[in-house]
Design a protein around this motif. Structure first.
Motif, PDB file in Angstrom:
ATOM      1  N   ALA A  97       0.812  -1.213   0.000  1.00 57.09           N
ATOM      2  CA  ALA A  97       0.000   0.000   0.000  1.00 57.09           C
ATOM      3  C   ALA A  97       0.844   1.262   0.000  1.00 57.09           C
ATOM      4  O   ALA A  97       0.448   2.287  -0.576  1.00 57.09           O
ATOM      5  CB  ALA A  97      -0.932   0.002   1.215  1.00 57.09           C
ATOM      6  N   LEU A  98       2.036   1.205   0.623  1.00 57.31           N
ATOM      7  CA  LEU A  98       2.874   2.393   0.755  1.00 57.31           C
ATOM      8  C   LEU A  98       4.079   2.365  -0.179  1.00 57.31           C
ATOM      9  O   LEU A  98       5.002   3.175  -0.036  1.00 57.31           O
ATOM     10  CB  LEU A  98       3.313   2.547   2.215  1.00 57.31           C
ATOM     11  N   GLY A  99       4.072   1.435  -1.134  1.00 63.45           N
ATOM     12  CA  GLY A  99       5.072   1.460  -2.196  1.00 63.45           C
ATOM     13  C   GLY A  99       6.442   0.966  -1.839  1.00 63.45           C
ATOM     14  O   GLY A  99       7.413   1.240  -2.566  1.00 63.45           O
ATOM     15  N   CYS A 100       6.570   0.218  -0.751  1.00 61.72           N
ATOM     16  CA  CYS A 100       7.860  -0.365  -0.359  1.00 61.72           C
ATOM     17  C   CYS A 100       7.901  -1.809  -0.850  1.00 61.72           C
ATOM     18  O   CYS A 100       6.928  -2.551  -0.687  1.00 61.72           O
ATOM     19  CB  CYS A 100       8.016  -0.310   1.155  1.00 61.72           C
ATOM     20  N   VAL A 101       9.001  -2.225  -1.443  1.00 63.45           N
ATOM     21  CA  VAL A 101       9.088  -3.578  -2.004  1.00 63.45           C
ATOM     22  C   VAL A 101       9.091  -4.604  -0.872  1.00 63.45           C
ATOM     23  O   VAL A 101      10.009  -4.629  -0.050  1.00 63.45           O
ATOM     24  CB  VAL A 101      10.362  -3.744  -2.854  1.00 63.45           C
ATOM     25  N   PRO A 102       8.063  -5.467  -0.792  1.00 65.84           N
ATOM     26  CA  PRO A 102       8.039  -6.478   0.269  1.00 65.84           C
ATOM     27  C   PRO A 102       9.095  -7.558  -0.003  1.00 65.84           C
ATOM     28  O   PRO A 102       9.157  -8.093  -1.109  1.00 65.84           O
ATOM     29  CB  PRO A 102       6.629  -7.075   0.189  1.00 65.84           C
ATOM     30  N   VAL A 118      -3.436  -9.919  -7.642  1.00 67.06           N
ATOM     31  CA  VAL A 118      -2.131  -9.382  -7.241  1.00 67.06           C
ATOM     32  C   VAL A 118      -1.043 -10.313  -7.777  1.00 67.06           C
ATOM     33  O   VAL A 118      -0.889 -11.431  -7.289  1.00 67.06           O
ATOM     34  CB  VAL A 118      -2.024  -9.263  -5.702  1.00 67.06           C
ATOM     35  N   ARG A 119      -0.304  -9.846  -8.747  1.00 63.56           N
ATOM     36  CA  ARG A 119       0.798 -10.647  -9.300  1.00 63.56           C
ATOM     37  C   ARG A 119       2.021 -10.479  -8.397  1.00 63.56           C
ATOM     38  O   ARG A 119       2.867  -9.611  -8.634  1.00 63.56           O
ATOM     39  CB  ARG A 119       1.095 -10.235 -10.739  1.00 63.56           C
ATOM     40  N   TRP A 120       2.049 -11.281  -7.349  1.00 60.86           N
ATOM     41  CA  TRP A 120       3.084 -11.153  -6.328  1.00 60.86           C
ATOM     42  C   TRP A 120       4.512 -11.236  -6.879  1.00 60.86           C
ATOM     43  O   TRP A 120       5.380 -10.468  -6.425  1.00 60.86           O
ATOM     44  CB  TRP A 120       2.863 -12.202  -5.234  1.00 60.86           C
ATOM     45  N   PRO A 121       4.818 -12.105  -7.842  1.00 61.39           N
ATOM     46  CA  PRO A 121       6.201 -12.141  -8.354  1.00 61.39           C
ATOM     47  C   PRO A 121       6.642 -10.828  -8.994  1.00 61.39           C
ATOM     48  O   PRO A 121       7.841 -10.561  -9.078  1.00 61.39           O
ATOM     49  CB  PRO A 121       6.154 -13.267  -9.397  1.00 61.39           C
ATOM     50  N   ASP A 122       5.674 -10.004  -9.436  1.00 64.81           N
ATOM     51  CA  ASP A 122       6.012  -8.745 -10.102  1.00 64.81           C
ATOM     52  C   ASP A 122       6.206  -7.587  -9.131  1.00 64.81           C
ATOM     53  O   ASP A 122       6.759  -6.545  -9.513  1.00 64.81           O
ATOM     54  CB  ASP A 122       4.910  -8.358 -11.096  1.00 64.81           C
ATOM     55  N   ILE A 123       5.743  -7.737  -7.882  1.00 67.50           N
ATOM     56  CA  ILE A 123       5.784  -6.600  -6.951  1.00 67.50           C
ATOM     57  C   ILE A 123       6.567  -6.903  -5.676  1.00 67.50           C
ATOM     58  O   ILE A 123       6.630  -6.056  -4.786  1.00 67.50           O
ATOM     59  CB  ILE A 123       4.364  -6.148  -6.564  1.00 67.50           C
ATOM     60  N   LEU A 164      15.083  -3.298  -9.864  1.00 68.26           N
ATOM     61  CA  LEU A 164      14.338  -2.608  -8.808  1.00 68.26           C
ATOM     62  C   LEU A 164      13.331  -1.614  -9.385  1.00 68.26           C
ATOM     63  O   LEU A 164      12.182  -1.550  -8.929  1.00 68.26           O
ATOM     64  CB  LEU A 164      15.302  -1.875  -7.871  1.00 68.26           C
ATOM     65  N   SER A 165      13.722  -0.841 -10.385  1.00 68.98           N
ATOM     66  CA  SER A 165      12.821   0.173 -10.937  1.00 68.98           C
ATOM     67  C   SER A 165      11.570  -0.453 -11.542  1.00 68.98           C
ATOM     68  O   SER A 165      10.479   0.122 -11.464  1.00 68.98           O
ATOM     69  CB  SER A 165      13.551   1.015 -11.984  1.00 68.98           C
ATOM     70  N   VAL A 166      11.709  -1.647 -12.125  1.00 71.45           N
ATOM     71  CA  VAL A 166      10.550  -2.343 -12.701  1.00 71.45           C
ATOM     72  C   VAL A 166       9.587  -2.754 -11.587  1.00 71.45           C
ATOM     73  O   VAL A 166       8.365  -2.573 -11.700  1.00 71.45           O
ATOM     74  CB  VAL A 166      11.000  -3.575 -13.507  1.00 71.45           C
ATOM     75  N   ILE A 167      10.119  -3.301 -10.505  1.00 70.85           N
ATOM     76  CA  ILE A 167       9.278  -3.721  -9.369  1.00 70.85           C
ATOM     77  C   ILE A 167       8.561  -2.516  -8.772  1.00 70.85           C
ATOM     78  O   ILE A 167       7.355  -2.567  -8.476  1.00 70.85           O
ATOM     79  CB  ILE A 167      10.122  -4.433  -8.294  1.00 70.85           C
ATOM     80  N   GLN A 168       9.270  -1.421  -8.601  1.00 73.85           N
ATOM     81  CA  GLN A 168       8.660  -0.222  -8.024  1.00 73.85           C
ATOM     82  C   GLN A 168       7.566   0.330  -8.926  1.00 73.85           C
ATOM     83  O   GLN A 168       6.533   0.810  -8.440  1.00 73.85           O
ATOM     84  CB  GLN A 168       9.741   0.837  -7.773  1.00 73.85           C
ATOM     85  N   ARG A 169       7.783   0.254 -10.220  1.00 70.70           N
ATOM     86  CA  ARG A 169       6.762   0.721 -11.163  1.00 70.70           C
ATOM     87  C   ARG A 169       5.511  -0.152 -11.067  1.00 70.70           C
ATOM     88  O   ARG A 169       4.387   0.349 -11.096  1.00 70.70           O
ATOM     89  CB  ARG A 169       7.334   0.704 -12.583  1.00 70.70           C
ATOM     90  N   ASN A 170       5.706  -1.460 -10.916  1.00 72.62           N
ATOM     91  CA  ASN A 170       4.560  -2.367 -10.754  1.00 72.62           C
ATOM     92  C   ASN A 170       3.796  -2.067  -9.467  1.00 72.62           C
ATOM     93  O   ASN A 170       2.569  -2.225  -9.407  1.00 72.62           O
ATOM     94  CB  ASN A 170       5.032  -3.822 -10.756  1.00 72.62           C
ATOM     95  N   LEU A 171       4.523  -1.641  -8.436  1.00 67.92           N
ATOM     96  CA  LEU A 171       3.891  -1.330  -7.147  1.00 67.92           C
ATOM     97  C   LEU A 171       3.004  -0.086  -7.218  1.00 67.92           C
ATOM     98  O   LEU A 171       2.179   0.130  -6.327  1.00 67.92           O
ATOM     99  CB  LEU A 171       4.964  -1.117  -6.071  1.00 67.92           C
ATOM    100  N   VAL A 193      -3.710  -2.984  -7.541  1.00 66.17           N
ATOM    101  CA  VAL A 193      -3.010  -3.958  -6.698  1.00 66.17           C
ATOM    102  C   VAL A 193      -3.152  -3.569  -5.227  1.00 66.17           C
ATOM    103  O   VAL A 193      -3.451  -4.406  -4.367  1.00 66.17           O
ATOM    104  CB  VAL A 193      -1.521  -4.042  -7.102  1.00 66.17           C
ATOM    105  N   LYS A 194      -2.956  -2.302  -4.936  1.00 62.80           N
ATOM    106  CA  LYS A 194      -3.075  -1.830  -3.553  1.00 62.80           C
ATOM    107  C   LYS A 194      -4.504  -2.008  -3.042  1.00 62.80           C
ATOM    108  O   LYS A 194      -4.731  -2.426  -1.905  1.00 62.80           O
ATOM    109  CB  LYS A 194      -2.662  -0.363  -3.476  1.00 62.80           C
ATOM    110  N   ARG A 195      -5.466  -1.670  -3.907  1.00 64.34           N
ATOM    111  CA  ARG A 195      -6.872  -1.737  -3.506  1.00 64.34           C
ATOM    112  C   ARG A 195      -7.294  -3.155  -3.173  1.00 64.34           C
ATOM    113  O   ARG A 195      -8.109  -3.374  -2.266  1.00 64.34           O
ATOM    114  CB  ARG A 195      -7.736  -1.179  -4.641  1.00 64.34           C
ATOM    115  N   ALA A 196      -6.739  -4.133  -3.874  1.00 63.80           N
ATOM    116  CA  ALA A 196      -7.160  -5.526  -3.698  1.00 63.80           C
ATOM    117  C   ALA A 196      -6.822  -6.081  -2.322  1.00 63.80           C
ATOM    118  O   ALA A 196      -7.362  -7.119  -1.929  1.00 63.80           O
ATOM    119  CB  ALA A 196      -6.524  -6.402  -4.776  1.00 63.80           C
TER     120      ALA A 196
END
Length: 451
Positions: free
Chosen positions: A353-358, A373-378, A402-409, A414-417
């Protein structure tokens, strides 16, 4: 020929008539103005007292004459903050024409537990939010007629009770409470007995879900209560391997994080604020993880993280509680989500929700709503045995994708789900639950009887 006296008398009469006319005209204007002012005030009072009129989301009010555009727009903005959002317009075909009925159980099964304020806000509170969201459903999905229902939601809160000794939820009452609720609905309604409750839905939002125990060995020994084994359980616990606590038809749901707390944190994040924390974790990190029960907390993973990286300046590791820790998540690039007693963690939801890579460190965890939620992408997944290499792994990711993962986030869907709203919003966690149930309509007695 008029005398001077007669002319003076006539002039005086004309002046009086003229004065009366002026007076009547003035009084008429006064009363007309008063009428319009009073009418306008009455309309204002009516607007204020009527929720339909005062909600700009439901009406299209026109600005009053002479009101500036800026003032009018600021009023609309204020209303958007104070009024609840409209319920989504759910078409009947969105969930395969799904209909769900919510039992109205005595308050001892649910509402009485809300005397504890934490019941509606802690990480186990999905059971409360989901119940409220289902009650908010319109007639397109929710139904007051149980005979037209596909599924029956049984609102029994099992994670609300808190021990006064250690502050942790005590769920020893869960089995007996559920058993009592089932006895009640099976004697007062005919629907449970038609198929032993296979179209009935329960929640189990604690560590090991439908086993209803906080310690895994005890949970495994107890297993899922026999009376529930034909039903559907919405639970936060889920693993990819065989486990006694998921030997029931189940849907993995996210832990509860207050949407209001997330909105407040997001509101306070400065625009274009750079993330100045590279790796973040705040939580329980035992130096000696073996407790009095003889069990190892977090399978010693958190202890190893602390020992390996407690002195590493790249890692911001904190063991003390801090009420504003979500602001730290919002400042971080990577957020560690190691297992605790159970594999799942509220940090998963907060990080996304807050854009930090889990950074998920929980072997075999089954994550909620994989179709939405495509977990492997985020996120990143690190094996428990590899926590000693955590620094190298994260450095490699930072140098590559990293930039790709952050863009997916950044994807709002995804956050809403992963967030439960009341009333539900399109695509949110309750919406995902309904989507999951719509794929289990083979359990619906109504459907089987209609063919």
């Amino acid at each position: 020929m008029l005398t001077h006296k007669q002319r003076r008398t006539e002039k005086s009469l004309c002046f009086k008539q003229y004065y009366k006319w002026i007076l009547c005209f003035s009084l008429t204007l006064y009363f007309l103005a008063s009428f319009f002012v009073d009418h306008d005030q009455d309309q204002d009072q009516e607007d204020k007292s009527s929720p339909l009129r005062s909600n700009p989301l439901l009406t299209n009010p026109k600005p009053k004459l002479f009101a500036s555009r800026a003032m009018f727009e600021s009023k609309i903005h204020d209303h958007k903050l104070w009024f609840a959002p409209q319920r989504p317009n759910i078409r009947t075909d969105v969930f395969n024409n799904l209909k769900i009925y919510v039992y109205d159980l005595p308050s001892k099964f649910n509402k009485d537990w809300l005397a504890n304020d934490r019941c509606s806000n802690h990480l186990f509170a999905a059971e409360v939010a989901l119940h409220k969201a289902l009650l908010s459903l319109d007639e397109e999905v929710g139904t007051k007629d149980p005979y037209e229902a596909d599924f029956f939601f049984v609102p029994v809160y099992v994670s609300c009770n808190f021990s006064t000794i250690n502050g942790f939820p005590a769920i020893g009452h869960a089995r007996s409470l559920i058993d009592e609720a089932i006895k009640l609905i099976s004697t007062q309604y005919p629907f449970w007995n038609r198929n032993n409750g296979s179209d009935h839905v329960f929640t189990a939002t604690h560590d090991f879900g439908s086993c209803f125990h906080t310690m895994e060995d005890r949970a495994i020994a107890d297993g899922v209560p026999h009376i529930l084994r034909n039903s559907i359980v919405l639970q936060t616990f889920g693993v990819t391997y065989n486990h006694p606590c998921q030997e029931v038809e189940n849907v993995v749901i996210p832990p509860y994080i207050s949407p209001e707390s997330l909105q407040k944190t997001q509101k306070n994040i400065p625009v274009n604020k750079e993330r100045d924390i590279w790796v973040f974790f705040r939580g329980k990190m035992e130096l000696h993880p073996k407790n009095i029960s003889g069990r190892f907390y977090s399978k010693r993973v958190r202890t190893k993280i602390w020992r390996s990286y407690g002195g590493d300046r790249r890692f911001y590791l904190q063991r003390q509680r801090f009420a504003g820790y979500q602001s730290e998540i919002a400042r971080s690039v990577f957020c560690l989500c190691p297992l605790g007693w159970a594999p799942w963690s509220p940090r998963l939801v907060e990080s996304v929700a807050l854009g930090c890579v889990p950074v998920i460190i929980a072997d075999g965890i089954r994550l909620p709503f994989p179709s939405a939620v495509r977990w492997p992408d985020i996120s990143l997944t690190v094996a428990e045995r590899d926590v000693g290499k955590l620094g190298q792994i994260l450095e490699h990711v930072a140098a590559t994708n990293l930039s790709v993962i952050q863009r997916n986030l950044e994807d709002e869907s995804v956050k809403r789900a992963l967030v439960f709203n009341v009333p539900l919003r399109e695509g949110d966690a309750t919406w995902q639950v309904l989507e999951a149930l719509s794929k289990k309509l083979n359990r619906s007695v109504r459907r089987s009887n209609s063919y």
